[in-house]
Design a protein around this motif. Structure first.
Motif, PDB file in Angstrom:
ATOM      1  N   PHE A   1       1.222  -1.183  -0.675  1.00  0.00           N
ATOM      2  CA  PHE A   1       0.042  -0.296   0.118  1.00  0.00           C
ATOM      3  C   PHE A   1       0.855   1.470   0.019  1.00  0.00           C
ATOM      4  CE2 PHE A   1      -2.889   2.483   2.217  1.00  0.00           C
ATOM      5  CZ  PHE A   1      -3.632   3.846   1.565  1.00  0.00           C
ATOM      6  N   ILE A   2       1.956   1.285   0.716  1.00  0.00           N
ATOM      7  CA  ILE A   2       2.873   2.358   0.652  1.00  0.00           C
ATOM      8  C   ILE A   2       3.647   2.505  -0.422  1.00  0.00           C
ATOM      9  CG2 ILE A   2       4.694   3.640   2.318  1.00  0.00           C
ATOM     10  CD1 ILE A   2       4.118   2.111   4.251  1.00  0.00           C
ATOM     11  N   LYS A   3       3.839   1.599  -1.754  1.00  0.00           N
ATOM     12  CA  LYS A   3       4.049   2.086  -2.416  1.00  0.00           C
ATOM     13  C   LYS A   3       3.419   2.325  -3.254  1.00  0.00           C
ATOM     14  CE  LYS A   3       7.299  -2.078  -2.670  1.00  0.00           C
ATOM     15  NZ  LYS A   3       7.839  -2.866  -2.652  1.00  0.00           N
ATOM     16  N   LYS A   4       2.135   1.416  -3.471  1.00  0.00           N
ATOM     17  CA  LYS A   4       0.775   2.436  -3.923  1.00  0.00           C
ATOM     18  C   LYS A   4       0.855   4.192  -3.757  1.00  0.00           C
ATOM     19  CE  LYS A   4      -2.904  -0.995  -4.196  1.00  0.00           C
ATOM     20  NZ  LYS A   4      -2.961  -0.965  -5.466  1.00  0.00           N
ATOM     21  N   ILE A   5       1.507   4.603  -2.694  1.00  0.00           N
ATOM     22  CA  ILE A   5       0.710   5.177  -2.419  1.00  0.00           C
ATOM     23  C   ILE A   5       2.324   6.619  -3.394  1.00  0.00           C
ATOM     24  CG2 ILE A   5       1.091   7.888  -0.887  1.00  0.00           C
ATOM     25  CD1 ILE A   5       0.198   5.372   1.398  1.00  0.00           C
ATOM     26  N   GLU A   6       2.953   5.422  -3.479  1.00  0.00           N
ATOM     27  CA  GLU A   6       4.530   6.783  -3.360  1.00  0.00           C
ATOM     28  C   GLU A   6       4.610   6.414  -5.310  1.00  0.00           C
ATOM     29  OE1 GLU A   6       7.539   5.645  -0.280  1.00  0.00           O
ATOM     30  OE2 GLU A   6       7.439   3.982  -1.686  1.00  0.00           O
ATOM     31  N   LYS A   7       3.656   5.281  -5.996  1.00  0.00           N
ATOM     32  CA  LYS A   7       3.646   5.362  -6.953  1.00  0.00           C
ATOM     33  C   LYS A   7       2.718   6.246  -8.113  1.00  0.00           C
ATOM     34  CE  LYS A   7       2.989   2.419 -11.072  1.00  0.00           C
ATOM     35  NZ  LYS A   7       1.855   1.232 -11.055  1.00  0.00           N
ATOM     36  N   THR A   8       1.668   6.619  -6.760  1.00  0.00           N
ATOM     37  CA  THR A   8       0.827   7.959  -7.341  1.00  0.00           C
ATOM     38  C   THR A   8       0.910   9.293  -6.971  1.00  0.00           C
ATOM     39  OG1 THR A   8      -0.601   5.968  -6.073  1.00  0.00           O
ATOM     40  CG2 THR A   8      -1.793   8.048  -6.961  1.00  0.00           C
ATOM     41  N   LEU A   9       1.311   9.312  -5.982  1.00  0.00           N
ATOM     42  CA  LEU A   9       2.264  10.953  -5.729  1.00  0.00           C
ATOM     43  C   LEU A   9       3.693  11.300  -6.348  1.00  0.00           C
ATOM     44  CD1 LEU A   9       1.123  11.262  -2.195  1.00  0.00           C
ATOM     45  CD2 LEU A   9      -0.030  11.731  -4.015  1.00  0.00           C
ATOM     46  N   TRP A  10       4.211  10.393  -6.701  1.00  0.00           N
ATOM     47  CA  TRP A  10       6.485  10.486  -7.308  1.00  0.00           C
ATOM     48  C   TRP A  10       6.857  10.620  -5.944  1.00  0.00           C
ATOM     49  CZ3 TRP A  10       8.379  14.210 -11.031  1.00  0.00           C
ATOM     50  CH2 TRP A  10       9.182  13.739 -11.668  1.00  0.00           C
ATOM     51  N   ILE A  11       6.763  12.357  -6.124  1.00  0.00           N
ATOM     52  CA  ILE A  11       7.848  12.854  -4.725  1.00  0.00           C
ATOM     53  C   ILE A  11       6.284  12.962  -4.106  1.00  0.00           C
ATOM     54  CG2 ILE A  11       9.008  14.781  -4.167  1.00  0.00           C
ATOM     55  CD1 ILE A  11      10.232  13.106  -6.634  1.00  0.00           C
ATOM     56  N   VAL A  12       7.144  12.680  -2.899  1.00  0.00           N
ATOM     57  CA  VAL A  12       5.919  12.826  -1.407  1.00  0.00           C
ATOM     58  C   VAL A  12       6.729  14.047  -1.019  1.00  0.00           C
ATOM     59  CG1 VAL A  12       5.255  11.433   0.987  1.00  0.00           C
ATOM     60  CG2 VAL A  12       5.705  10.462  -1.316  1.00  0.00           C
ATOM     61  N   LYS A  13       7.465  14.330  -0.742  1.00  0.00           N
ATOM     62  CA  LYS A  13       8.589  15.788  -0.068  1.00  0.00           C
ATOM     63  C   LYS A  13       7.543  16.148  -0.457  1.00  0.00           C
ATOM     64  CE  LYS A  13      13.519  17.795   0.655  1.00  0.00           C
ATOM     65  NZ  LYS A  13      13.290  18.689  -0.279  1.00  0.00           N
ATOM     66  N   ASP A  14       7.489  17.559   0.870  1.00  0.00           N
ATOM     67  CA  ASP A  14       6.376  18.661   1.375  1.00  0.00           C
ATOM     68  C   ASP A  14       5.422  18.156   0.867  1.00  0.00           C
ATOM     69  OD1 ASP A  14       9.130  20.133   1.962  1.00  0.00           O
ATOM     70  OD2 ASP A  14       9.742  20.782   0.131  1.00  0.00           O
ATOM     71  N   LYS A  15       4.769  17.561   0.034  1.00  0.00           N
ATOM     72  CA  LYS A  15       3.174  17.391   0.015  1.00  0.00           C
ATOM     73  C   LYS A  15       2.365  17.067   1.184  1.00  0.00           C
ATOM     74  CE  LYS A  15       3.602  15.877  -5.135  1.00  0.00           C
ATOM     75  NZ  LYS A  15       3.912  14.748  -5.780  1.00  0.00           N
TER      76      LYS A  15
ATOM     77  N   SER B   1      -7.100   1.321  -5.321  1.00  0.00           N
ATOM     78  CA  SER B   1      -7.712   1.142  -3.953  1.00  0.00           C
ATOM     79  C   SER B   1      -7.174  -0.265  -3.859  1.00  0.00           C
ATOM     80  CB  SER B   1      -9.575   0.851  -3.804  1.00  0.00           C
ATOM     81  OG  SER B   1      -9.926   0.447  -5.294  1.00  0.00           O
ATOM     82  N   ILE B   2      -7.238  -1.470  -3.089  1.00  0.00           N
ATOM     83  CA  ILE B   2      -6.496  -2.061  -3.046  1.00  0.00           C
ATOM     84  C   ILE B   2      -7.521  -3.942  -4.243  1.00  0.00           C
ATOM     85  CG2 ILE B   2      -6.793  -4.218  -1.278  1.00  0.00           C
ATOM     86  CD1 ILE B   2      -4.940  -1.672  -0.690  1.00  0.00           C
ATOM     87  N   GLY B   3      -6.922  -4.787  -4.947  1.00  0.00           N
ATOM     88  CA  GLY B   3      -7.562  -5.544  -5.638  1.00  0.00           C
ATOM     89  C   GLY B   3      -8.505  -5.167  -6.273  1.00  0.00           C
ATOM     90  N   ARG B   4      -8.475  -3.608  -7.005  1.00  0.00           N
ATOM     91  CA  ARG B   4      -9.409  -3.489  -8.308  1.00  0.00           C
ATOM     92  C   ARG B   4      -9.184  -2.388  -8.975  1.00  0.00           C
ATOM     93  NH1 ARG B   4     -14.783  -1.300  -4.176  1.00  0.00           N
ATOM     94  NH2 ARG B   4     -13.332   0.483  -3.626  1.00  0.00           N
TER      95      ARG B   4
END
Ligand code: UGA
Length: 431
Positions: A297-311, A428-431
């Motif tokens: 799930f954490i990877k999903k967040i990082e993949k969706t946002l690309w850069i997380v820093k300062d967001k 989301s998860i699995g869909r």
């Protein structure tokens, strides 16, 4: 009946209060003086729907009292429940030192026949040890007593309902006298009462929790196959669950199980099996799927946002599940810790667990009292707990408040088609 309950955590407090509610006289004991003082003043240490009112009613009607004096409880009760915690040790085995201490205290004060009930979740063979400890420490060796295993199956958030409407009551006992008394005690609650040998009762508890954890890990593993193939886990779970042999409950894919029970009990059951000479590989996989699910799930967040820093990122839901303020092993913790390490600006909201969350989460987090306030100007909304108010949230309002309409849902609470129609970037998860 005259009952005492030693340990006023979730299980002890709910058990004691429920037994008072059905007409028994109950003394609840804890060695935490502040907790007992608070309880005497009507302050309940946990958030559990319906518990405040039930405690107050039974205290007012004189059936429920709180004390730190173990002697008072033991001397005045025929039935003694041991409900102290059995926390995990670093190697996964349960720490039974609180149980042993209580057994010694009971031995010290026992004055006539008693039924000593182990309700804490303990490894098989613990009741034997409790009996042995009491026998060793009892002064008057002529006093008779029975040790019983009576595992608890209540869930946090629905603890009162589960206790007052049990699916089953398991009594592990080898004395007819004790079995008859407990049959009478539990009769008003209904539910199927099964009498087993003591070791079976102890194993029923670990096996039940491990099985439910396995169901969750199974559906989470299938959710990964759904993601890889383009299927929808909700449809798959429904299609599976309608087979009555499988059942629909506990097939919600998400970010894995947490709380004070499943993680602890699965690892304890693995250890118990190992000590008995069996390698419970299946359960090791249940654990590893669970750990992996939150990382995925954490990877999903990082993949969706690309850069997380300062967001600015908003997390809705901190507790390990809805209707509780319990933060133990909550999946929100590793998610938030990782995002903070990546220098995100974290804004969070949970209907009840903010205070408890502050004790376990890092400092640099902004807590909100309102779910919409937490969203203003946010670049992503992460759903970590499926509280009802999130399910009912106004989607247009969410979109208008956010600077980017990105929702990453770890509990599958929204319909992907509706989210797409409304213009969200929705994962989301699995869909
Ligand atoms: C669990 C058991 O359900 C109780 O029967 C047992 O008495 C209790 O442990 C205990 O040993 O004291 P609890 O931990 O309160 O109760 O919570 P559950 O409702 O079982 O949920 C456990 C975790 O599984 C939560 O993190 C929840 O989010 C997760 N879960 C549950 C899923 O991810 N998917 C599901 O379909 C169901």
């Amino acid at each position: 009946m005259n009952i005492c309950v030693i340990g006023t955590g979730y299980v002890g407090l709910v058990t004691g209060t429920s037994l008072a509610e059905i007409g028994n006289s109950v003394i609840c004991i804890d060695n935490d003086e502040k907790k007992i003082k608070d309880l005497k003043n009507g302050k309940i240490p946990i958030y559990e729907p319906g518990l405040d009112e039930m405690v107050k009613k039974n205290v007012d009607e004189g059936r429920l009292v709180f004390t730190t004096e173990i002697k008072e409880g033991v001397v005045n009760s025929q039935i003694i429940f041991i409900c102290v915690s059995t926390p995990p040790r670093s190697d996964g085995r349960a720490d039974l030192s609180f149980v042993e201490n209580v057994a010694r205290s009971i031995a010290k004060h026992i004055n006539e026949y008693k039924i000593i009930i182990d309700k804490s979740t303990v490894p098989v063979e613990t009741s034997e040890k409790v009996e042995e400890t009491i026998k060793r420490n009892i002064k008057d060796k002529t006093i008779d007593f029975d040790v019983v295993s009576n595992p608890e199956f209540l869930r946090e958030g629905t603890a009162i309902y589960d206790t007052m409407h049990p699916d089953r009551i398991v009594i592990g006992v080898n004395s007819k006298k004790a079995a008859d008394i407990l049959d009478k005690l539990y009769k008003p609650l209904g539910g199927e009462l099964i009498i087993t040998n003591i070791k079976s009762a102890e194993i029923i508890k670990h096996a039940s929790n491990s099985f439910l954890a396995m169901k969750i890990s199974f559906i989470n593993a299938v959710s990964r196959i759904c993601e890889l193939s383009g299927a929808n886990i909700k449809e798959v779970a429904l299609g599976m669950g309608l087979d009555q042999r499988i059942g629909r409950r506990f097939l919600n894919a998400g970010i894995g199980y947490g709380g004070s029970c499943f993680p602890k009990d699965v690892s304890a059951f693995i250890k118990i099996s190992e000590e008995l000479g069996y390698d419970f590989n299946l359960l090791k996989s249940v654990e590893s799927v669970n750990k992996d699910q939150v990382q995925h799930f954490i990877k999903k967040i990082e993949k969706t946002l690309w850069i997380v820093k300062d967001k600015k990122i908003t997390v809705w839901g901190l507790a390990f599940k809805p209707d509780t303020d319990d933060m133990r092993n909550a999946p929100s913790i590793p998610i938030i810790e990782t995002l903070l390490k990546d220098c995100a600006k974290l804004h969070v909201y949970d209907p009840v667990s903010s205070e408890k969350a502050k004790e376990v989460l890092p400092d640099n987090i902004t807590y909100h009292d309102n779910m919409y306030d937490a969203l203003k100007g946010s670049e992503a909304l992460i759903i970590a707990t499926e509280w009802d108010e999130f399910k009912k949230a106004d989607l247009d309002k969410i979109k208008n408040l956010m600077s980017q309409p990105i929702v990453i849902d770890g509990r599958n609470i929204y319909d992907p088609l509706i989210m797409k129609e409304k213009g969200f970037i929705y994962t989301s998860i699995g869909r």
